[in-house]
Design a protein around this motif. Structure first.
Motif, PDB file in Angstrom:
ATOM      1  N   ALA A  17       0.828  -1.206   0.000  1.00  0.00           N
ATOM      2  CA  ALA A  17       0.000   0.000   0.000  1.00  0.00           C
ATOM      3  C   ALA A  17       0.860   1.252   0.000  1.00  0.00           C
ATOM      4  CB  ALA A  17      -0.936  -0.007   1.217  1.00  0.00           C
ATOM      5  N   GLU A  18       1.908   1.266   0.785  1.00  0.00           N
ATOM      6  CA  GLU A  18       2.805   2.418   0.833  1.00  0.00           C
ATOM      7  C   GLU A  18       3.499   2.625  -0.512  1.00  0.00           C
ATOM      8  OE1 GLU A  18       5.508   2.169   4.149  1.00  0.00           O
ATOM      9  OE2 GLU A  18       3.869   1.797   5.544  1.00  0.00           O
ATOM     10  N   LEU A  19       3.949   1.540  -1.127  1.00  0.00           N
ATOM     11  CA  LEU A  19       4.617   1.622  -2.422  1.00  0.00           C
ATOM     12  C   LEU A  19       3.660   2.125  -3.499  1.00  0.00           C
ATOM     13  CD1 LEU A  19       7.152   1.194  -4.095  1.00  0.00           C
ATOM     14  CD2 LEU A  19       6.522  -1.223  -4.314  1.00  0.00           C
ATOM     15  N   VAL A  20       2.440   1.608  -3.507  1.00  0.00           N
ATOM     16  CA  VAL A  20       1.438   2.067  -4.475  1.00  0.00           C
ATOM     17  C   VAL A  20       1.202   3.562  -4.293  1.00  0.00           C
ATOM     18  CG1 VAL A  20      -1.010   1.949  -5.117  1.00  0.00           C
ATOM     19  CG2 VAL A  20       0.294  -0.160  -4.765  1.00  0.00           C
ATOM     20  N   GLU A  21       1.028   4.005  -3.061  1.00  0.00           N
ATOM     21  CA  GLU A  21       0.780   5.416  -2.792  1.00  0.00           C
ATOM     22  C   GLU A  21       1.940   6.292  -3.272  1.00  0.00           C
ATOM     23  OE1 GLU A  21      -0.245   8.371   0.945  1.00  0.00           O
ATOM     24  OE2 GLU A  21      -0.450   6.214   1.206  1.00  0.00           O
ATOM     25  N   GLN A  22       3.167   5.851  -3.044  1.00  0.00           N
ATOM     26  CA  GLN A  22       4.334   6.621  -3.473  1.00  0.00           C
ATOM     27  C   GLN A  22       4.413   6.734  -4.996  1.00  0.00           C
ATOM     28  OE1 GLN A  22       7.471   4.386  -1.677  1.00  0.00           O
ATOM     29  NE2 GLN A  22       7.164   5.256   0.357  1.00  0.00           N
ATOM     30  N   VAL A  23       4.228   5.607  -5.679  1.00  0.00           N
ATOM     31  CA  VAL A  23       4.329   5.595  -7.139  1.00  0.00           C
ATOM     32  C   VAL A  23       3.204   6.421  -7.762  1.00  0.00           C
ATOM     33  CG1 VAL A  23       4.256   4.140  -9.202  1.00  0.00           C
ATOM     34  CG2 VAL A  23       5.565   3.402  -7.209  1.00  0.00           C
ATOM     35  N   VAL A  24       1.995   6.265  -7.262  1.00  0.00           N
ATOM     36  CA  VAL A  24       0.869   7.024  -7.807  1.00  0.00           C
ATOM     37  C   VAL A  24       1.046   8.514  -7.528  1.00  0.00           C
ATOM     38  CG1 VAL A  24      -1.629   7.416  -7.639  1.00  0.00           C
ATOM     39  CG2 VAL A  24      -0.730   5.091  -7.763  1.00  0.00           C
ATOM     40  N   SER A  25       1.558   8.843  -6.377  1.00  0.00           N
ATOM     41  CA  SER A  25       1.827  10.247  -6.064  1.00  0.00           C
ATOM     42  C   SER A  25       2.826  10.844  -7.057  1.00  0.00           C
ATOM     43  CB  SER A  25       2.361  10.369  -4.633  1.00  0.00           C
ATOM     44  OG  SER A  25       2.663  11.710  -4.338  1.00  0.00           O
ATOM     45  N   ASP A  26       3.881  10.103  -7.354  1.00  0.00           N
ATOM     46  CA  ASP A  26       4.866  10.562  -8.347  1.00  0.00           C
ATOM     47  C   ASP A  26       4.215  10.725  -9.714  1.00  0.00           C
ATOM     48  OD1 ASP A  26       6.801  10.460  -6.375  1.00  0.00           O
ATOM     49  OD2 ASP A  26       7.689   8.578  -7.076  1.00  0.00           O
ATOM     50  N   TRP A  27       3.396   9.744 -10.100  1.00  0.00           N
ATOM     51  CA  TRP A  27       2.726   9.781 -11.401  1.00  0.00           C
ATOM     52  C   TRP A  27       1.803  10.997 -11.485  1.00  0.00           C
ATOM     53  CZ3 TRP A  27      -2.268   9.709 -13.185  1.00  0.00           C
ATOM     54  CH2 TRP A  27      -2.455   9.419 -14.528  1.00  0.00           C
ATOM     55  N   CYS A  28       1.060  11.243 -10.419  1.00  0.00           N
ATOM     56  CA  CYS A  28       0.135  12.379 -10.395  1.00  0.00           C
ATOM     57  C   CYS A  28       0.869  13.711 -10.515  1.00  0.00           C
ATOM     58  CB  CYS A  28      -0.706  12.353  -9.120  1.00  0.00           C
ATOM     59  SG  CYS A  28      -1.980  11.083  -9.122  1.00  0.00           S
ATOM     60  N   LYS A  29       2.000  13.820  -9.849  1.00  0.00           N
ATOM     61  CA  LYS A  29       2.786  15.055  -9.953  1.00  0.00           C
ATOM     62  C   LYS A  29       3.270  15.271 -11.380  1.00  0.00           C
ATOM     63  CE  LYS A  29       4.356  14.981  -5.188  1.00  0.00           C
ATOM     64  NZ  LYS A  29       5.467  14.624  -4.292  1.00  0.00           N
ATOM     65  N   MET A  30       3.729  14.210 -12.030  1.00  0.00           N
ATOM     66  CA  MET A  30       4.227  14.320 -13.396  1.00  0.00           C
ATOM     67  C   MET A  30       3.128  14.716 -14.381  1.00  0.00           C
ATOM     68  SD  MET A  30       6.712  11.068 -13.629  1.00  0.00           S
ATOM     69  CE  MET A  30       8.352  11.556 -14.106  1.00  0.00           C
ATOM     70  N   HIS A  31       1.922  14.191 -14.148  1.00  0.00           N
ATOM     71  CA  HIS A  31       0.803  14.444 -15.062  1.00  0.00           C
ATOM     72  C   HIS A  31      -0.132  15.547 -14.580  1.00  0.00           C
ATOM     73  CE1 HIS A  31       1.645  11.189 -17.837  1.00  0.00           C
ATOM     74  NE2 HIS A  31       1.911  10.417 -16.797  1.00  0.00           N
ATOM     75  N   GLN A  32       0.207  16.152 -13.444  1.00  0.00           N
ATOM     76  CA  GLN A  32      -0.613  17.199 -12.833  1.00  0.00           C
ATOM     77  C   GLN A  32      -2.059  16.748 -12.658  1.00  0.00           C
ATOM     78  OE1 GLN A  32       0.101  20.642 -15.291  1.00  0.00           O
ATOM     79  NE2 GLN A  32       2.118  20.966 -14.404  1.00  0.00           N
ATOM     80  N   VAL A  33      -2.199  15.594 -12.034  1.00  0.00           N
ATOM     81  CA  VAL A  33      -3.506  14.984 -11.787  1.00  0.00           C
ATOM     82  C   VAL A  33      -3.744  14.963 -10.282  1.00  0.00           C
ATOM     83  CG1 VAL A  33      -4.801  12.807 -11.953  1.00  0.00           C
ATOM     84  CG2 VAL A  33      -3.354  13.549 -13.859  1.00  0.00           C
ATOM     85  N   ASP A  34      -4.977  15.224  -9.892  1.00  0.00           N
ATOM     86  CA  ASP A  34      -5.371  15.177  -8.487  1.00  0.00           C
ATOM     87  C   ASP A  34      -5.218  13.751  -7.958  1.00  0.00           C
ATOM     88  OD1 ASP A  34      -6.513  15.479  -5.977  1.00  0.00           O
ATOM     89  OD2 ASP A  34      -8.540  15.750  -6.734  1.00  0.00           O
ATOM     90  N   LEU A  35      -4.563  13.619  -6.824  1.00  0.00           N
ATOM     91  CA  LEU A  35      -4.316  12.307  -6.215  1.00  0.00           C
ATOM     92  C   LEU A  35      -5.613  11.576  -5.867  1.00  0.00           C
ATOM     93  CD1 LEU A  35      -2.048  10.428  -5.332  1.00  0.00           C
ATOM     94  CD2 LEU A  35      -2.002  11.602  -3.145  1.00  0.00           C
ATOM     95  N   MET A  36      -6.699  12.311  -5.716  1.00  0.00           N
ATOM     96  CA  MET A  36      -7.980  11.698  -5.360  1.00  0.00           C
ATOM     97  C   MET A  36      -8.868  11.447  -6.582  1.00  0.00           C
ATOM     98  SD  MET A  36      -7.499  11.308  -2.222  1.00  0.00           S
ATOM     99  CE  MET A  36      -9.066  10.843  -1.570  1.00  0.00           C
ATOM    100  N   SER A  37      -8.339  11.633  -7.784  1.00  0.00           N
ATOM    101  CA  SER A  37      -9.128  11.478  -9.002  1.00  0.00           C
ATOM    102  C   SER A  37      -9.302  10.008  -9.387  1.00  0.00           C
ATOM    103  CB  SER A  37      -8.460  12.222 -10.157  1.00  0.00           C
ATOM    104  OG  SER A  37      -7.269  11.556 -10.545  1.00  0.00           O
ATOM    105  N   HIS A  38     -10.250   9.787 -10.279  1.00  0.00           N
ATOM    106  CA  HIS A  38     -10.482   8.444 -10.807  1.00  0.00           C
ATOM    107  C   HIS A  38      -9.231   7.924 -11.512  1.00  0.00           C
ATOM    108  CE1 HIS A  38     -12.579   5.082 -12.651  1.00  0.00           C
ATOM    109  NE2 HIS A  38     -12.067   5.442 -13.812  1.00  0.00           N
ATOM    110  N   SER A  39      -8.561   8.789 -12.250  1.00  0.00           N
ATOM    111  CA  SER A  39      -7.338   8.388 -12.964  1.00  0.00           C
ATOM    112  C   SER A  39      -6.269   7.901 -11.995  1.00  0.00           C
ATOM    113  CB  SER A  39      -6.785   9.557 -13.784  1.00  0.00           C
ATOM    114  OG  SER A  39      -7.679   9.907 -14.799  1.00  0.00           O
ATOM    115  N   ALA A  40      -6.123   8.592 -10.888  1.00  0.00           N
ATOM    116  CA  ALA A  40      -5.124   8.202  -9.893  1.00  0.00           C
ATOM    117  C   ALA A  40      -5.469   6.835  -9.291  1.00  0.00           C
ATOM    118  CB  ALA A  40      -5.023   9.258  -8.793  1.00  0.00           C
ATOM    119  N   VAL A  41      -6.736   6.608  -9.042  1.00  0.00           N
ATOM    120  CA  VAL A  41      -7.167   5.312  -8.495  1.00  0.00           C
ATOM    121  C   VAL A  41      -6.870   4.196  -9.491  1.00  0.00           C
ATOM    122  CG1 VAL A  41      -9.160   3.938  -7.763  1.00  0.00           C
ATOM    123  CG2 VAL A  41      -8.921   6.305  -6.992  1.00  0.00           C
TER     124      VAL A  41
END
Length: 80
Positions: A17-41
């Motif tokens: 869970a921690e690893l998923v959160e870290q990777v998705v957070s990085d991805w969201c920053k790169m794509h300027q996507v809200d961490l709580m969005s459907h895309s992030a999920v």
């Protein structure tokens, strides 16, 4: 259905869970996507799949695979 307390989560699942959160957070920053969005999920589910199916546990490698799949549509480490 019985409720599960946080104490019942295995250390392996907690680390996933921690690893998923870290990777998705990085991805969201790169794509300027809200961490709580459907895309992030959805990206989180893809990361979890790669962790479990391909035994990828390196944060940088997981992010690299996500970015590569963004570029070509659908891509997985098994294609290599």
């Amino acid at each position: 259905m019985p409720k599960h307390s946080a104490k019942e989560i295995s250390p392996k699942r907690e680390a996933e869970a921690e690893l998923v959160e870290q990777v998705v957070s990085d991805w969201c920053k790169m794509h300027q996507v809200d961490l709580m969005s459907h895309s992030a999920v959805m990206e989180g589910l893809r990361v979890l799949y790669m962790i479990r199916e391909f035994d990828l546990t390196d944060r940088d490698e997981l992010l690299k695979e996500l970015l590569a799949s963004d570029e070509i549509g659908t891509h997985s480490p098994a294609d290599e």
